[in-house]
Design a protein around this motif. Sequence first.
Motif, mmCIF file in Angstrom:
data_model
loop_
_atom_site.group_PDB
_atom_site.id
_atom_site.type_symbol
_atom_site.label_atom_id
_atom_site.label_comp_id
_atom_site.label_asym_id
_atom_site.label_seq_id
_atom_site.Cartn_x
_atom_site.Cartn_y
_atom_site.Cartn_z
ATOM 1 N N TRP A 1 -9.852 70.197 64.042
ATOM 2 C CA TRP A 1 -10.588 71.040 62.650
ATOM 3 C C TRP A 1 -9.911 72.388 62.701
ATOM 4 O O TRP A 1 -9.846 73.104 63.867
ATOM 5 N N TYR A 2 -9.608 72.685 61.355
ATOM 6 C CA TYR A 2 -8.808 74.097 61.170
ATOM 7 C C TYR A 2 -9.730 74.793 59.985
ATOM 8 O O TYR A 2 -10.418 74.123 59.597
ATOM 9 N N ARG A 3 -9.534 75.870 59.977
ATOM 10 C CA ARG A 3 -10.198 76.716 59.041
ATOM 11 C C ARG A 3 -9.428 77.872 58.297
ATOM 12 O O ARG A 3 -8.370 78.137 58.985
ATOM 13 N N GLN A 4 -9.502 78.068 57.026
ATOM 14 C CA GLN A 4 -8.858 78.932 56.398
ATOM 15 C C GLN A 4 -9.604 80.020 55.462
ATOM 16 O O GLN A 4 -10.302 79.479 54.514
ATOM 17 N N ALA A 5 -9.775 81.269 55.975
ATOM 18 C CA ALA A 5 -10.664 82.293 55.285
ATOM 19 C C ALA A 5 -9.826 82.696 54.073
ATOM 20 O O ALA A 5 -8.588 83.037 54.114
ATOM 21 N N PRO A 6 -10.327 83.514 53.152
ATOM 22 C CA PRO A 6 -9.305 84.051 51.978
ATOM 23 C C PRO A 6 -8.794 85.208 52.420
ATOM 24 O O PRO A 6 -9.077 86.057 53.350
ATOM 25 N N GLY A 7 -7.345 85.072 52.151
ATOM 26 C CA GLY A 7 -6.449 86.118 52.480
ATOM 27 C C GLY A 7 -5.900 85.899 54.037
ATOM 28 O O GLY A 7 -5.267 86.770 54.484
ATOM 29 N N LYS A 8 -6.362 85.058 54.582
ATOM 30 C CA LYS A 8 -5.832 84.592 56.160
ATOM 31 C C LYS A 8 -5.136 83.636 56.206
ATOM 32 O O LYS A 8 -5.203 82.529 55.324
ATOM 33 N N GLU A 9 -4.553 83.254 57.485
ATOM 34 C CA GLU A 9 -3.877 82.060 57.457
ATOM 35 C C GLU A 9 -4.839 81.121 58.213
ATOM 36 O O GLU A 9 -5.827 81.344 58.605
ATOM 37 N N ARG A 10 -4.229 79.866 58.034
ATOM 38 C CA ARG A 10 -5.078 78.844 58.752
ATOM 39 C C ARG A 10 -4.777 78.756 60.106
ATOM 40 O O ARG A 10 -3.944 79.004 60.337
ATOM 41 N N TYR B 1 -16.368 64.833 64.139
ATOM 42 C CA TYR B 1 -17.427 65.810 63.722
ATOM 43 C C TYR B 1 -17.410 67.265 64.141
ATOM 44 O O TYR B 1 -16.607 67.362 65.307
ATOM 45 N N LEU B 2 -17.952 68.288 63.826
ATOM 46 C CA LEU B 2 -17.665 69.339 64.083
ATOM 47 C C LEU B 2 -19.410 70.158 64.004
ATOM 48 O O LEU B 2 -19.797 70.452 62.663
ATOM 49 N N GLN B 3 -19.793 70.372 65.030
ATOM 50 C CA GLN B 3 -21.307 70.706 65.013
ATOM 51 C C GLN B 3 -21.050 72.065 65.415
ATOM 52 O O GLN B 3 -20.255 72.745 66.377
ATOM 53 N N MET B 4 -21.582 72.974 64.411
ATOM 54 C CA MET B 4 -21.450 74.431 64.346
ATOM 55 C C MET B 4 -22.837 75.201 64.516
ATOM 56 O O MET B 4 -23.694 74.856 63.496
ATOM 57 N N ASN B 5 -22.870 75.759 65.382
ATOM 58 C CA ASN B 5 -24.407 76.526 65.770
ATOM 59 C C ASN B 5 -24.051 78.110 65.691
ATOM 60 O O ASN B 5 -22.959 78.584 65.964
ATOM 61 N N SER B 6 -25.125 78.734 65.708
ATOM 62 C CA SER B 6 -25.107 80.379 65.726
ATOM 63 C C SER B 6 -24.180 80.849 64.795
ATOM 64 O O SER B 6 -23.351 81.551 65.149
ATOM 65 N N LEU B 7 -24.044 80.317 63.566
ATOM 66 C CA LEU B 7 -23.107 80.683 62.762
ATOM 67 C C LEU B 7 -23.130 82.062 62.205
ATOM 68 O O LEU B 7 -24.139 82.909 62.179
ATOM 69 N N LYS B 8 -21.797 82.583 62.140
ATOM 70 C CA LYS B 8 -21.658 83.984 61.855
ATOM 71 C C LYS B 8 -20.954 84.266 60.450
ATOM 72 O O LYS B 8 -20.253 83.333 60.019
ATOM 73 N N PRO B 9 -21.326 85.498 59.729
ATOM 74 C CA PRO B 9 -20.464 85.469 58.389
ATOM 75 C C PRO B 9 -18.845 85.395 58.528
ATOM 76 O O PRO B 9 -18.437 84.755 57.558
ATOM 77 N N GLU B 10 -18.302 85.530 59.761
ATOM 78 C CA GLU B 10 -16.958 85.487 59.938
ATOM 79 C C GLU B 10 -16.603 84.115 60.085
ATOM 80 O O GLU B 10 -15.137 83.821 60.215
ATOM 81 N N ASP B 11 -17.453 83.153 60.327
ATOM 82 C CA ASP B 11 -16.924 81.716 60.092
ATOM 83 C C ASP B 11 -16.772 80.992 58.685
ATOM 84 O O ASP B 11 -16.443 79.998 58.712
ATOM 85 N N THR B 12 -17.192 82.085 57.799
ATOM 86 C CA THR B 12 -16.769 81.619 56.395
ATOM 87 C C THR B 12 -15.512 81.237 56.302
ATOM 88 O O THR B 12 -14.617 82.050 56.628
ATOM 89 N N ALA B 13 -15.334 79.938 55.630
ATOM 90 C CA ALA B 13 -13.896 79.685 55.585
ATOM 91 C C ALA B 13 -13.973 78.249 54.858
ATOM 92 O O ALA B 13 -14.997 77.419 54.665
ATOM 93 N N VAL B 14 -12.789 77.773 54.356
ATOM 94 C CA VAL B 14 -12.765 76.393 54.164
ATOM 95 C C VAL B 14 -12.418 75.465 55.138
ATOM 96 O O VAL B 14 -11.356 76.100 56.054
ATOM 97 N N TYR B 15 -12.865 74.415 55.721
ATOM 98 C CA TYR B 15 -12.717 73.958 57.198
ATOM 99 C C TYR B 15 -11.889 72.509 56.630
ATOM 100 O O TYR B 15 -12.417 71.561 55.649
#
Length: 122
Positions: free
Chosen positions: A36-45, A80-94
């Motif tokens: 699993w990868y993620r890419q937030a706005p303005g950041k690299e994947r 699957y990717l189970q994500m707990n204790s999510l933070k605003p900085e986890d916001t991204a396209v996965y």
Amino acid sequence: QVQLGESGGGLVQPGGSLTLSCAASGFTFSSYALSWYRQAPGKERELVAAITSGDGSTNYADSVKGRFTISRDNAKNTVYLQMNSLKPEDTAVYYCNAVSPVTPLMTQYDFWGQGTQVTVSS
């Protein structure tokens, strides 16, 4: 035809949980390493989590260790990717990613899904 399709993204409050799924078809799923990868706005994947094809060993980015869990079900061709204790900085396209073993002809296949948006906000 190879297909990787992510689902499960959405809007969640900080501290909440989400489970992403990535269903695959068109290739020998059990032989592929999955990530699993993620890419937030303005950041690299960036790589979030990975799981091997053999013994199912896992690896995580430091930023998600202890909060995210990657798993695979070879019978269902799904990762699957189970994500707990999510933070605003986890916001991204996965995005999910599947990489084949290197073939005897020294080729390797690398497939990507279309991505799913995860937004962590109150």
